[in-house]
Design a protein around this motif. Structure first.
Motif, PDB file in Angstrom:
ATOM      1  N   ASP A 108       0.806  -1.225   0.000  1.00  0.00           N
ATOM      2  CA  ASP A 108       0.000   0.000   0.000  1.00  0.00           C
ATOM      3  C   ASP A 108       0.837   1.272   0.000  1.00  0.00           C
ATOM      4  N   VAL A 109       2.074   1.187   0.466  1.00  0.00           N
ATOM      5  CA  VAL A 109       2.970   2.343   0.526  1.00  0.00           C
ATOM      6  C   VAL A 109       4.304   1.945  -0.081  1.00  0.00           C
ATOM      7  N   LEU A 110       4.826   2.794  -0.966  1.00  0.00           N
ATOM      8  CA  LEU A 110       6.140   2.572  -1.561  1.00  0.00           C
ATOM      9  C   LEU A 110       7.133   3.535  -0.923  1.00  0.00           C
ATOM     10  N   GLN A 111       8.243   3.001  -0.496  1.00  0.00           N
ATOM     11  CA  GLN A 111       9.242   3.808   0.201  1.00  0.00           C
ATOM     12  C   GLN A 111      10.460   4.022  -0.689  1.00  0.00           C
ATOM     13  N   ILE A 112      10.924   5.270  -0.756  1.00  0.00           N
ATOM     14  CA  ILE A 112      12.133   5.596  -1.500  1.00  0.00           C
ATOM     15  C   ILE A 112      13.292   5.672  -0.518  1.00  0.00           C
ATOM     16  N   PRO A 113      14.300   4.819  -0.654  1.00  0.00           N
ATOM     17  CA  PRO A 113      15.421   4.842   0.284  1.00  0.00           C
ATOM     18  C   PRO A 113      16.142   6.190   0.277  1.00  0.00           C
ATOM     19  N   ALA A 114      16.760   6.509   1.419  1.00  0.00           N
ATOM     20  CA  ALA A 114      17.406   7.808   1.577  1.00  0.00           C
ATOM     21  C   ALA A 114      18.483   8.051   0.526  1.00  0.00           C
ATOM     22  N   PHE A 115      19.253   7.020   0.211  1.00  0.00           N
ATOM     23  CA  PHE A 115      20.320   7.184  -0.784  1.00  0.00           C
ATOM     24  C   PHE A 115      19.772   7.526  -2.167  1.00  0.00           C
ATOM     25  N   VAL A 133       3.686   7.526  -1.250  1.00  0.00           N
ATOM     26  CA  VAL A 133       5.137   7.467  -1.433  1.00  0.00           C
ATOM     27  C   VAL A 133       5.813   8.028  -0.182  1.00  0.00           C
ATOM     28  N   ASN A 134       6.578   7.191   0.486  1.00  0.00           N
ATOM     29  CA  ASN A 134       7.327   7.607   1.673  1.00  0.00           C
ATOM     30  C   ASN A 134       8.747   7.964   1.251  1.00  0.00           C
ATOM     31  N   LEU A 135       9.066   9.251   1.297  1.00  0.00           N
ATOM     32  CA  LEU A 135      10.353   9.759   0.843  1.00  0.00           C
ATOM     33  C   LEU A 135      11.305   9.873   2.032  1.00  0.00           C
ATOM     34  N   LYS A 136      12.308   9.038   2.069  1.00  0.00           N
ATOM     35  CA  LYS A 136      13.259   9.109   3.178  1.00  0.00           C
ATOM     36  C   LYS A 136      14.302  10.187   2.895  1.00  0.00           C
ATOM     37  N   LYS A 137      14.468  11.088   3.844  1.00  0.00           N
ATOM     38  CA  LYS A 137      15.416  12.186   3.662  1.00  0.00           C
ATOM     39  C   LYS A 137      16.835  11.655   3.564  1.00  0.00           C
ATOM     40  N   ALA A 161       2.251  11.928  -0.477  1.00  0.00           N
ATOM     41  CA  ALA A 161       3.665  11.861  -0.115  1.00  0.00           C
ATOM     42  C   ALA A 161       3.853  12.080   1.378  1.00  0.00           C
ATOM     43  N   TRP A 162       4.808  11.342   1.936  1.00  0.00           N
ATOM     44  CA  TRP A 162       5.315  11.588   3.284  1.00  0.00           C
ATOM     45  C   TRP A 162       6.802  11.853   3.175  1.00  0.00           C
ATOM     46  N   ILE A 163       7.335  12.478   4.219  1.00  0.00           N
ATOM     47  CA  ILE A 163       8.787  12.598   4.375  1.00  0.00           C
ATOM     48  C   ILE A 163       9.174  11.834   5.635  1.00  0.00           C
ATOM     49  N   THR A 164      10.273  11.093   5.563  1.00  0.00           N
ATOM     50  CA  THR A 164      10.789  10.421   6.746  1.00  0.00           C
ATOM     51  C   THR A 164      12.223  10.849   7.000  1.00  0.00           C
ATOM     52  N   ASP A 165      12.456  11.409   8.189  1.00  0.00           N
ATOM     53  CA  ASP A 165      13.812  11.764   8.602  1.00  0.00           C
ATOM     54  C   ASP A 165      14.476  10.529   9.193  1.00  0.00           C
ATOM     55  N   ARG A 166      15.659  10.201   8.705  1.00  0.00           N
ATOM     56  CA  ARG A 166      16.382   9.034   9.214  1.00  0.00           C
ATOM     57  C   ARG A 166      17.791   9.424   9.657  1.00  0.00           C
ATOM     58  N   ARG A 186       7.385  19.306   7.930  1.00  0.00           N
ATOM     59  CA  ARG A 186       5.928  19.197   8.064  1.00  0.00           C
ATOM     60  C   ARG A 186       5.204  20.265   7.255  1.00  0.00           C
ATOM     61  N   GLN A 187       5.915  21.316   6.852  1.00  0.00           N
ATOM     62  CA  GLN A 187       5.313  22.296   5.954  1.00  0.00           C
ATOM     63  C   GLN A 187       5.077  21.715   4.560  1.00  0.00           C
ATOM     64  N   TYR A 188       5.855  20.694   4.204  1.00  0.00           N
ATOM     65  CA  TYR A 188       5.799  20.127   2.864  1.00  0.00           C
ATOM     66  C   TYR A 188       4.928  18.875   2.792  1.00  0.00           C
ATOM     67  N   ALA A 189       4.928  18.070   3.857  1.00  0.00           N
ATOM     68  CA  ALA A 189       4.198  16.794   3.846  1.00  0.00           C
ATOM     69  C   ALA A 189       4.181  16.236   5.265  1.00  0.00           C
ATOM     70  N   PRO A 190       3.269  15.302   5.567  1.00  0.00           N
ATOM     71  CA  PRO A 190       3.334  14.610   6.856  1.00  0.00           C
ATOM     72  C   PRO A 190       4.735  14.036   7.055  1.00  0.00           C
ATOM     73  N   THR A 191       5.237  14.139   8.270  1.00  0.00           N
ATOM     74  CA  THR A 191       6.634  13.798   8.534  1.00  0.00           C
ATOM     75  C   THR A 191       6.747  12.684   9.567  1.00  0.00           C
ATOM     76  N   VAL A 192       7.576  11.713   9.231  1.00  0.00           N
ATOM     77  CA  VAL A 192       7.819  10.526  10.050  1.00  0.00           C
ATOM     78  C   VAL A 192       9.252  10.591  10.564  1.00  0.00           C
ATOM     79  N   LEU A 193       9.474  10.091  11.771  1.00  0.00           N
ATOM     80  CA  LEU A 193      10.833   9.962  12.283  1.00  0.00           C
ATOM     81  C   LEU A 193      11.220   8.489  12.280  1.00  0.00           C
ATOM     82  N   ASP A 194      12.258   8.168  11.527  1.00  0.00           N
ATOM     83  CA  ASP A 194      12.800   6.810  11.504  1.00  0.00           C
ATOM     84  C   ASP A 194      13.766   6.686  12.681  1.00  0.00           C
ATOM     85  N   VAL A 195      13.259   6.146  13.760  1.00  0.00           N
ATOM     86  CA  VAL A 195      14.018   6.112  15.005  1.00  0.00           C
ATOM     87  C   VAL A 195      15.227   5.193  14.906  1.00  0.00           C
ATOM     88  N   THR A 196      15.037   3.998  14.398  1.00  0.00           N
ATOM     89  CA  THR A 196      16.119   3.011  14.438  1.00  0.00           C
ATOM     90  C   THR A 196      17.240   3.316  13.443  1.00  0.00           C
TER      91      THR A 196
END
Length: 272
Positions: A108-115, A133-137, A161-166, A186-196
């Motif tokens: 259901d969600v496609l993630q783009i790796p940070a690299f 689309v989950n965009l990893k920073k 789109a989401w943004i994920t900070d890793r 969060r101004q651009y898209a919902p933002t996720v924190l990749d804790v691990t």
């Protein structure tokens, strides 16, 4: 982008953060079921919207002899089975343009790796599937630069789109989370924190990434206090023997205590 856009996602009106959680890589059907079942029991109890995470292949390995997967179709089929068996949405990462349409048939969600988040063709291909689309920073990118990745999704005809900070590179072998970036992104898209992954210690001389799992709760608490929309946490019932990223994973037995604490913090933050 609304949580309502994700099929099978529960507890979306709980005012909680949402959670992307699961193993780094799909190692087999039984392990995927075991992890999903445990996480679901916790998230249902705490009313946390939950998306099962598992990579169908690992392309960004330090060494050529590192584990890359059990086979693309086999792993994707397991992700589909998890979704069907437990009635939950799933997310996996893609590495090549051809992966987008293939993986979109199963998750259901496609993630783009940070690299790879600056790879325009890959981002556009993911967006054109119609999936979230989950965009990893990128570890090398500023929070402000992520607006361009989000804009690529929009220019491809999608607002999902989401943004994920890793984390951001801190010297050669460490990562640091700059929490000033959360309100910016969060101004651009919902933002996720990749804790691990934010606690990885990459570029080790042995060719296997290290980590600081002892700091997971510290980073997660800081993310919740700073209003992240979601959390990303990799977990395993045997991290020491996980085939990928075991050094920075949360042990599955520790997930419920962590989530209980974070939900309590979120409830307090919501009162401000």
């Amino acid at each position: 982008m609304q949580l309502q856009d994700i099929p099978k996602l529960k507890h979306i009106n709980s005012n909680n953060f949402f959670l992307l959680c699961g193993p780094c890589a799909i190692e087999g059907e039984d392990m995927a079921y075991r992890i999903a079942e445990k996480v679901i029991s916790i998230t249902d109890k705490l009313e946390i919207p939950y998306i099962f995470k598992g990579s169908f292949k690992k392309a960004n390995r330090s060494r050529i002899d590192s584990f890359t997967g059990i086979g693309d179709e086999k792993a994707l089929e397991i992700l589909a089975k998890v979704s069907e068996k437990f009635n939950i949405p799933t997310v996996t990462d893609i590495h090549e343009v051809s992966d987008a349409a293939k993986a979109a048939q199963y998750v259901d969600v496609l993630q783009i790796p940070a690299f790879l988040v600056r790879q325009t063709d890959l981002v556009v291909a993911a967006a054109k599937t119609g999936k979230v689309v989950n965009l990893k920073k990128g570890q090398f990118m500023s929070p402000e630069a992520m607006k361009h990745a989000v804009q690529k999704v929009k220019d491809a005809g999608s607002d999902k789109a989401w943004i994920t900070d890793r984390g951001t590179m801190f010297g050669y072998q460490d990562m640091i989370v700059d929490f000033r970036g959360i309100p910016t992104m969060r101004q651009y898209a919902p933002t996720v924190l990749d804790v691990t992954h934010s606690l990885q210690q990459p570029n080790q001389s042995v060719g296997v990434t290290g980590g600081r799992p002892d700091m997971i709760e510290t980073i997660a608490r800081a993310g919740i206090v700073n209003n992240v929309d979601g959390l990303f946490i990799e977990t395993h019932f045997d991290p020491a023997n996980a085939k990928s990223d075991g050094a920075n994973m949360l042990h599955l037995d520790n997930l419920e205590g962590l989530m209980t604490n974070l939900v309590a913090i979120r409830k307090l933050v919501n009162t401000f």
